[in-house]
Design a protein around this motif. Structure first.
Motif, PDB file in Angstrom:
ATOM      1  N   THR A 519      77.317  22.979 -22.971  1.00 19.34           N
ATOM      2  CA  THR A 519      75.719  21.912 -23.365  1.00 19.34           C
ATOM      3  C   THR A 519      75.919  21.575 -24.975  1.00 19.34           C
ATOM      4  N   GLY A 520      76.248  22.205 -25.894  1.00 16.67           N
ATOM      5  CA  GLY A 520      76.228  21.204 -27.089  1.00 16.67           C
ATOM      6  C   GLY A 520      77.298  20.094 -26.777  1.00 16.67           C
ATOM      7  N   ALA A 521      78.141  20.212 -26.398  1.00 15.31           N
ATOM      8  CA  ALA A 521      79.625  19.186 -26.551  1.00 15.31           C
ATOM      9  C   ALA A 521      78.903  18.581 -25.761  1.00 15.31           C
ATOM     10  N   ARG A 522      78.505  19.021 -24.272  1.00  9.51           N
ATOM     11  CA  ARG A 522      77.951  17.632 -23.347  1.00  9.51           C
ATOM     12  C   ARG A 522      77.230  16.718 -24.182  1.00  9.51           C
ATOM     13  N   ALA A 523      76.535  17.244 -24.999  1.00  7.88           N
ATOM     14  CA  ALA A 523      75.310  16.820 -24.911  1.00  7.88           C
ATOM     15  C   ALA A 523      75.684  15.625 -26.948  1.00  7.88           C
ATOM     16  N   THR A 524      76.405  15.759 -27.119  1.00  5.12           N
ATOM     17  CA  THR A 524      77.106  14.950 -27.880  1.00  5.12           C
ATOM     18  C   THR A 524      77.701  13.218 -27.174  1.00  5.12           C
ATOM     19  N   ALA A 525      77.868  12.771 -26.199  1.00  3.39           N
ATOM     20  CA  ALA A 525      77.567  12.120 -24.958  1.00  3.39           C
ATOM     21  C   ALA A 525      76.774  10.807 -25.526  1.00  3.39           C
ATOM     22  N   ALA A 526      75.398  11.809 -25.931  1.00  2.00           N
ATOM     23  CA  ALA A 526      73.857  11.132 -25.918  1.00  2.00           C
ATOM     24  C   ALA A 526      73.881  11.020 -27.253  1.00  2.00           C
ATOM     25  N   MET A 527      74.945  10.670 -28.409  1.00  2.00           N
ATOM     26  CA  MET A 527      74.130  10.984 -29.635  1.00  2.00           C
ATOM     27  C   MET A 527      75.703   9.981 -30.417  1.00  2.00           C
ATOM     28  N   LEU A 528      74.953   8.872 -31.172  1.00  5.98           N
ATOM     29  CA  LEU A 528      75.800   8.346 -32.400  1.00  5.98           C
ATOM     30  C   LEU A 528      76.392   8.932 -33.573  1.00  5.98           C
ATOM     31  N   GLY A 529      77.561   8.207 -33.895  1.00  5.34           N
ATOM     32  CA  GLY A 529      78.506   9.345 -34.297  1.00  5.34           C
ATOM     33  C   GLY A 529      77.812   9.197 -35.900  1.00  5.34           C
ATOM     34  N   GLY A 530      77.834  10.233 -36.773  1.00  8.19           N
ATOM     35  CA  GLY A 530      77.153  10.165 -37.913  1.00  8.19           C
ATOM     36  C   GLY A 530      78.220  10.390 -38.908  1.00  8.19           C
ATOM     37  N   ARG A 531      79.712  11.590 -38.625  1.00 10.26           N
ATOM     38  CA  ARG A 531      81.024  11.242 -39.647  1.00 10.26           C
ATOM     39  C   ARG A 531      81.854  10.838 -38.553  1.00 10.26           C
ATOM     40  N   GLY A 532      82.697  10.734 -39.352  1.00  8.97           N
ATOM     41  CA  GLY A 532      84.489  10.549 -38.521  1.00  8.97           C
ATOM     42  C   GLY A 532      84.490   9.012 -38.104  1.00  8.97           C
ATOM     43  N   ARG A 533      85.061   9.452 -37.290  1.00  8.59           N
ATOM     44  CA  ARG A 533      85.587   8.092 -36.353  1.00  8.59           C
ATOM     45  C   ARG A 533      85.217   7.631 -35.739  1.00  8.59           C
ATOM     46  N   ALA A 534      83.673   8.398 -35.205  1.00  6.54           N
ATOM     47  CA  ALA A 534      82.747   8.202 -34.169  1.00  6.54           C
ATOM     48  C   ALA A 534      82.131   7.013 -34.354  1.00  6.54           C
TER      49      ALA A 534
END
Length: 584
Positions: A519-534
């Motif tokens: 659930t947590g991993a799938r929720a990242t699809a709606a997140m803007l990247g705060g760290r890293g290349r995203a």
């Protein structure tokens, strides 16, 4: 195009070829992999060490030697070197005043060079770092500006200064000032060819360009109709000069600074011809002169590539007094800059491997079974993980994860050691990029618990909860990310919390943790990247979950499959876990 890469370790094969081309100039260590200059300047007191993912040739190996670098650590394609390579190379070339690491600002590079620096200091080696971050397209992102073509200016200027005998503090200060006074911007008309799929990493509408691309195939912030090259160069120069690549921009600066002028670097990203690059150099030089800027030196050619990307970058460095002389103190290089004799460094003696154990007729249990299951899942979905990574990065995550787990399985077959313990050793010492050390930390904490149960019985849930929580804390400290930054933490945190909240006698706690991680991993699809290349691609990553978070979810699925098979049937198939989500 990447049609002709050998299947078995193309990076090592490339390094062998380079050493054969320049046998009197380059020495090659294969285990761990790094290259050193055979004939450094005798006045050097500091060893200059750099490196990064392969696929950017001729950087960094093209700057080995006098007036350049002492050692280069190549990672896999678009992946940072691992810290073990950096430690070995630094020991090899350390001068009486120590070692200076020149590091491009990417998460994996920063992490692995930082770990290497800590290891070297513990062993008595004096180490400093110059971090290159000048790409204006990534200004204001969580990870900071990416390090791109200004690396050429930094390494050449520092190389000349090192040859005159400058000490570590002086070189570090000089390198940081060069970075501060440099800005770059890149565009692409066609993405690089993925070595895995042999197709472009992303597609553009006809007659369009991506504006602000990265050197790992990262999408630009904007896609634009392709303008005439004169208009495109004008727009790029506007952005570069407004971002500080201007000797008169700082009102507190030395009023004579403008007299030193600008260094202009026109760099091809892989498939742009010399004809085009030289024409762009003329256009940019004329436009800068029309603005009243003095162009003191121009370099046009292919120096830091993104495999075969059809595109180019512009870099401006506002020169300080004396820098132009240092720049001209090094000859123009395109690849290694020396020629003759053979000198391949003998690899360090490896420990004698224990005899391979006789195959058992029993099915693997416990931690070994968990490693096997995780490796099997990763083999099934590594292409999909790569596609997820391409949306926000360079597309190498799935291949790196699969390769690291393959090495871990081979290590267990050879030594008979604990499965997750072997994975920890491999990922901490042999797998580069950020995935290597961060996953290595998690494997290490979990192995301390699973390794205590070699018979295959399920570890105590409080112990697993504590191991997961300690790994979460360590990864947060190492990578600097937190929940909501669109990283693996967004899957690991809910898994650790589910284990912590589980009743001591719950027989489905790991399965529940795996579901929480999914659930947590799938929720990242709606997140803007705060760290890293995203963080560099903004909204372009929306709709695709973070591959690192997916990898964590799949790991807890593998643990559930092994330790709670009666409940793991509640888990979705791996193919579902890695599916993109509807665009947010």
């Amino acid at each position: 195009m990447s049609y002709f890469l050998p299947e078995d370790d193309p990076v090592l094969a490339s390094c062998r070829g380079l050493a054969r081309m320049h046998p009197s100039a380059i020495r090659l260590s294969e285990r761990p992999l790094y290259l050193t200059a055979a004939d450094p300047h005798p006045a050097r007191r500091v060893g200059l060490v750099s490196g990064g993912g392969s696929g950017h040739e001729p950087l960094h190996a093209g700057l080995l030697g006098r007036g350049g670098l002492d050692a280069v650590c190549p990672g896999q394609i678009f992946a940072s070197p691992h810290n073990g390579q950096i430690v070995a190379a630094s020991h090899d070339v350390a001068g009486p005043s120590g070692v200076l690491h020149i590091v491009k600002n990417f998460t994996g590079d920063v992490l692995n060079f930082s770990i290497a620096a800590e290891r070297l200091r513990a062993e008595g080696v004096t180490v400093a770092e110059v971090r290159v971050g000048e790409d204006v397209a990534s200004t204001g992102t969580g990870a900071g500006r990416r390090g791109t073509a200004a690396t050429v200016a930094v390494e050449r200027i520092l190389g000349a200064a090192a040859d005159r005998g400058d000490g570590l503090e002086a070189l570090t200060d000089l390198g940081r000032r060069v970075v501060e006074r440099s800005r770059s911007l890149a565009v692409a008309a066609r993405a690089h060819t993925s070595p895995d799929t042999l197709r472009p990493a992303f597609t553009l509408p006809a007659d369009h360009i991506d504006y602000g691309v990265g050197i790992h195939g990262e999408r630009g912030a904007r896609t634009l109709p392709r303008p005439p090259v004169e208009a495109l160069v004008r727009r790029m120069l506007d952005d570069l000069l407004s971002e500080g690549a201007n000797p008169t921009a700082d009102p507190t600066a030395d009023p004579t600074a403008a007299r030193n002028g600008l260094l202009l670097v026109v760099n091809g990203l892989g498939s742009t011809t010399r004809l085009e690059l030289q024409a762009i150099a003329a256009i940019a030089g004329d436009q800068l002169a029309a603005r009243g800027e003095k162009v003191a030196a121009v370099l046009a050619g292919t120096y830091i590539t993104a495999l075969d990307t059809a595109g180019f970058s512009l870099t401006l460095t506002a020169l300080e007094p004396g820098w132009l002389e240092l720049w001209h103190g090094t000859e123009d290089r395109e690849g290694a800059h020396a020629d003759a004799g053979t000198s391949v460094r003998k690899p360090p003696q490896a420990p004698v491997a224990t005899p391979r154990p006789e195959p058992s007729t029993d099915r693997p249990r416990g931690s070994r079974a968990a490693l096997d299951r995780y490796a099997e899942i990763t083999r099934q979905v590594h292409d999909a993980l790569g596609r997820l990574d391409q949306a926000a990065g360079d597309g190498d995550f799935g291949a790196n994860l699969r390769g690291g787990l393959r090495l871990a399985v081979e290590r267990v077959d050879r030594t008979g050691e604990d499965g997750l313990g072997a994975a920890a050793a491999v990922f901490l010492d042999q797998v580069g990029d950020s995935a290597g050390p961060l996953l290595g930390i998690l494997f290490d904490r979990l192995a301390a618990v699973t390794g205590a149960h070699p018979g295959g019985e399920r570890p105590a849930i409080p112990a697993l909860a504590d191991a997961s929580t300690r790994a979460l804390d360590a990864i947060r400290r190492a990578g600097g990310a937190t929940t909501g930054d669109r990283t693996l933490i967004d899957a690991l945190a809910p898994a650790a919390r589910a284990l912590t909240d589980a009743p001591r006698d719950a027989d489905d706690a790991i399965t529940t943790a795996a579901l929480a991680a999914i659930t947590g991993a799938r929720a990242t699809a709606a997140m803007l990247g705060g760290r890293g290349r995203a963080s560099y691609v903004g909204e372009r990553a929306l709709g695709t979950p973070d591959p690192g978070a997916i990898a964590i979810a799949l790991l807890y699925c593998a643990l559930a499959d092994v330790y709670e098979p009666q409940h793991a049937t509640r888990l979705p198939a791996p193919g579902y876990v890695v599916q993109p989500s509807p665009r947010a």
